[in-house]
Enzyme design. Sequence first.
Site, mmCIF file in Angstrom:
data_model
loop_
_atom_site.group_PDB
_atom_site.id
_atom_site.type_symbol
_atom_site.label_atom_id
_atom_site.label_comp_id
_atom_site.label_asym_id
_atom_site.label_seq_id
_atom_site.Cartn_x
_atom_site.Cartn_y
_atom_site.Cartn_z
ATOM 1 N N ARG A 106 0.809 -1.213 0.000
ATOM 2 C CA ARG A 106 0.000 0.000 0.000
ATOM 3 C C ARG A 106 0.845 1.266 0.000
ATOM 4 N NH1 ARG A 106 -2.773 1.942 -2.711
ATOM 5 N NH2 ARG A 106 -3.853 -0.057 -2.715
ATOM 6 N N LYS A 141 1.562 24.920 -3.024
ATOM 7 C CA LYS A 141 0.315 24.266 -2.621
ATOM 8 C C LYS A 141 0.468 22.758 -2.806
ATOM 9 C CE LYS A 141 -2.469 28.317 -3.759
ATOM 10 N NZ LYS A 141 -3.520 28.895 -4.628
ATOM 11 N N LYS A 173 3.776 39.362 -1.466
ATOM 12 C CA LYS A 173 2.356 39.252 -1.737
ATOM 13 C C LYS A 173 1.606 40.414 -1.083
ATOM 14 C CE LYS A 173 0.589 35.077 -1.856
ATOM 15 N NZ LYS A 173 0.447 34.845 -3.308
ATOM 16 N N GLU A 202 3.778 40.673 -6.249
ATOM 17 C CA GLU A 202 2.425 40.374 -6.699
ATOM 18 C C GLU A 202 1.644 41.673 -6.905
ATOM 19 O OE1 GLU A 202 -0.422 37.210 -4.848
ATOM 20 O OE2 GLU A 202 -0.861 39.123 -3.870
ATOM 21 N N ASP A 223 -1.838 38.606 -10.339
ATOM 22 C CA ASP A 223 -2.707 37.772 -9.512
ATOM 23 C C ASP A 223 -4.163 37.913 -9.926
ATOM 24 O OD1 ASP A 223 -3.339 36.029 -7.332
ATOM 25 O OD2 ASP A 223 -4.031 37.787 -6.227
#
Length: 288
Positions: A106, A141, A173, A202, A223
């Site tokens: 597995r 992410k 950001k 950004e 963005d």
Amino acid sequence: MGNKSRSALELPLAAVREDARRALREDIGAGDVSARLLPEAAQACAAVTAREECVLCGRDWFEEVFRALDERVVVRWRVEEGAPATADQAVCELRGPVRGLLSGERSALNFLQLLSGVATRAREMAAAIRGTSAQLLDTRKTLPGLRLAQKYAVRVGGGSNHRMGLYDAVLLKENHIAAAGGIRAALRAASSAEASLPVTVEVRNLDELAQALDAGARWVMLDNFSLDQMAAAVRERDRQGRDVILEASGGIDRSRIAAVAATGVDRISCGDLTKNVRACDFSMRIAP
């Protein structure tokens, strides 16, 4: 155990070993009570089959799981890393102690199906923008603890890696910019404190793009721009003759990526590559 498949993809072996051992600790814990029902000396052969078309990825993780359990397990691959596998195709064969085969099944398949899923998605999206000037990038992410593995799979599929973490590049950001007091102030702080690292800023609209260009930005992330706004950003960059990378980001998936690339942006970062990935289907069967 089989051929090594890392080639020039710069796969850190220590990370593979840690991933495999962490997966086994999670799955086996104090011991595989089902496998212990079989004779310790029993040997067996098995085959792993792809149940759908995919790009094969994750051979090193697959092998490392069995190596950690029992070095007598031998894996013979029929499909190379990064090569296409067809539905119902046997991708490898294994032989060795049956307890090791069953205990590792597995965890080994989990790596193979996840990383093949990432590589397959990356191959599809890279193909969608082939012939344009845009480069496909991943993001941070990723699944916790599997970032290096997933970013490796993106490379196998034909994409490229964005920064690996918060330590190897500066990305200013919205919240960084607000805390610093604006785009110019944020860029000034980044250029003085982290001069050796690439710096991306950004922007959320064309007005902020103008501010970034005026402040000397060299890499700008657009963005959640619309297609029209992306095209306008490219025109403005070119009109000014600036040597500036324009990166499109925000909600870009397989259905949109070709249109985004057609606007003339230089980079396209897609969280979809690693965040929303669907694992490919593999099965392992012990031979009668």
